[in-house]
Design a protein around this motif. Structure first.
Motif, PDB file in Angstrom:
ATOM      1  N   LEU A 140       0.833  -1.325   0.046  1.00  0.00           N
ATOM      2  CA  LEU A 140       0.127   0.210   0.106  1.00  0.00           C
ATOM      3  C   LEU A 140       0.700   1.288  -0.042  1.00  0.00           C
ATOM      4  N   ASP A 153       1.025   4.173  -2.937  1.00  0.00           N
ATOM      5  CA  ASP A 153       0.852   5.508  -2.798  1.00  0.00           C
ATOM      6  C   ASP A 153       1.960   6.417  -3.200  1.00  0.00           C
ATOM      7  N   LYS A 184      -5.258  -1.932  -4.372  1.00  0.00           N
ATOM      8  CA  LYS A 184      -4.975  -1.544  -3.036  1.00  0.00           C
ATOM      9  C   LYS A 184      -6.277  -2.215  -2.223  1.00  0.00           C
TER      10      LYS A 184
END
Length: 510
Positions: free
Chosen positions: A138, A142, A155
């Motif tokens: 994750l 990002d 995700k």
């Protein structure tokens, strides 16, 4: 998903059993060679990183069944996720004994584990390794600087897999260290999160995944990947055990969330086919599996462990689809006697086996079982006899139906409990009943979900795991069985992690 690249090795160091979980984050093995900007340059690279989040449930490491293991300090096979979970959730119950003398393994059935137990620590570190892998995925998503059209779905998948891990954490260890993708790598030791707060976190994550995320709808993603069925089942398990975890019953909430599965799944017509080498056909009932493949996801855990370890004595290895067994696992007479001869789920081998267990180390003491096999529904063997092709069904619709039946008896409305209960019985070849009790639900769960990893969880919820009111062969270390201290309803935080994280507190009784 069976041909997996192991990009995550660029980010993750093996967790030693004598070291801290740290901050549940990961750091580069070799910053000069394996930094994210070198390893993650295409969408395929990011997808491979997601694949490792899945593969961590099936394998021990990147280099074969016992090489390059993610968890150090213990045999790679023993460190595999679902083998470690089986030690804690199967061997501690009436479902199974194991005859091997490996380290402290026999302490699980006799219920004598301690905070220094290597197997307690192995699953703890494997669990948080998986959480760390999902956190890192994750975090990297990002920071991605390339276009990833499926980013929102990927995700959501990682969050769903992480929610499954957090459920195992709250269920087995209770009050644990906590970090997510927003935690800063290496900044500090993780804070301790107590069961009520962890309950709220898992609940919030699952509700968002079900109602507000890009996680695929049920039936709209390829087999082996997470759909909304996964967080629905995690949340249902959280709710049905809420009275244990937080002291507040949530049986109505459990029944309500399970209703979202109605019309999406059904019971597969033949029970035994759910546990064969081509059970990837059984998408009508299997909600979420761990995908296993004898050539591409080799492991000494998951179904490979269940099949090989439960085969020995006079059992027909060719019929089971392997060359030879390991001769370890059997069931107790207490469990075996719950199955009638008419029950299609009575998948046991009795020839040459003694029903009573006089000597746990002797394979022929105890009834053998062969529910999982490495053969297909047409009788063909798996691709290889050294490793199996049989996927592990983490969640099935039959479990959901029995949870609905239980919730109705515990006060929930709208669960169609009797209908749900009879659907499971009738698929097994048993007659429908006009009424049922909680004890009958527990026994039905013992038969339906035998060897699927839910027995300890069920016995605790029904108040029978440590109680003297329900005993089985060698419970508490004596042949006739006995009650044990209720503190054993939770496993200890490993002393190795307590020693280096002052934020943690040992569970009571250890």
């Amino acid at each position: 998903m069976k041909a997996i690249k192991y990009i995550l090795g660029a980010f993750v160091v093996a967790l030693g059993l004598s070291s801290c979980v740290g901050d549940l984050d990961v750091t580069p093995i070799d910053p000069a060679l394996n930094t994210a900007d070198k390893a993650l340059t295409t969408a395929d690279d990011y997808f491979s990183l997601l694949a490792q989040c899945y593969a961590g449930f099936a394998t021990s490491g990147a280099n074969g069944p016992d090489g390059g293991c993610n968890i150090s300090g213990i045999d790679g096979g023993f460190s595999q996720y679902y083998r470690g979970r089986y030690h804690l959730n199967g061997l501690t119950t009436d479902e199974a004994v194991c005859g091997w003398n490996d380290q402290t393994l026999q302490n699980f059935h006799s219920m004598k584990w301690t905070s220094t137990d290597v197997f307690v620590a192995a699953f703890y570190y494997r669990l948080f390794y998986q959480i760390s892998a999902c956190n890192e995925f994750l975090r990297q998503m990002d920071k991605a600087k390339i276009d990833l059209p499926d980013a929102a779905q990927w995700k959501a998948e990682a969050r769903a897999l992480r929610a499954l891990c957090w459920f195992d954490a709250i269920d087995n260890y209770g009050n644990v260290p906590f970090a997510d993708e927003t935690s800063t790598v290496g900044s500090s030791l993780p804070e301790r999160i107590e069961r009520p707060q962890l309950f709220s976190y898992i609940e919030s994550e699952c509700l968002d995944l079900i109602n507000g995320s890009d996680l695929p709808e049920i039936g709209e993603v390829e087999y082996g990947r997470a759909s909304k069925g996964l967080p629905i089942m995690v949340l249902a398990k959280l709710y049905i055990n809420a009275e244990v975890y937080i002291g507040t019953p949530k049986y109505q909430e459990c029944a309500d969330i399970l209703a979202k599965l109605d019309g999406k799944y059904q019971l597969h017509d033949k029970y035994n086919e759910l546990f064969l080498a081509d059970n990837d056909r059984c998408t009508d009932e299997i909600i979420f599996p761990v995908v296993v493949d004898g050539e591409n996801t080799m492991s000494y855990g998951v179904t490979n462990y269940l099949i090989f370890a439960s085969t020995g004595g006079d059992m027909p290895v060719e019929e089971i689809g392997i060359a030879s067994g390991w001769g370890g696992l059997r069931t107790t007479s207490t469990c075996y006697k719950k199955f009638s001869d008419a029950d299609a789920r009575k998948l046991f081998w009795t020839e040459g086996q003694n029903e009573e267990i006089e000597d746990i180390s002797k394979f022929t003491d105890g009834i053998a079982f062969y529910k999982f096999k490495n053969v297909t529904s047409t009788g063909q063997p798996g691709k290889a006899k050294g490793f199996v092709d049989t996927d592990y069904p983490v969640f099935r619709y039959a479990d959901a139906l029995l949870m609905k039946a239980e919730c109705e008896l515990r006060g929930a409305t709208g669960a169609d409990g009797l209908k749900s209960f009879n659907m499971v019985r009738q698929r097994a070849g048993l007659p429908a009943v006009s009424s049922y009790t909680l004890d009958e639900v527990l026994d039905e769960r013992a038969r339906e979900l035998f060897q699927e990893g839910w027995r300890r969880n069920d016995l605790i919820r029904f108040g029978k795991f440590t109680s003297a009111d329900y005993v089985w062969d060698w419970k508490g270390g004596v042949k006739e069985g006995r009650g044990v201290s209720s503190h054993l309803n939770l496993f200890p935080i490993p002393s190795s992690d307590l020693n280096c994280n002052t934020n943690l507190v040992q569970n009571p009784g250890y």
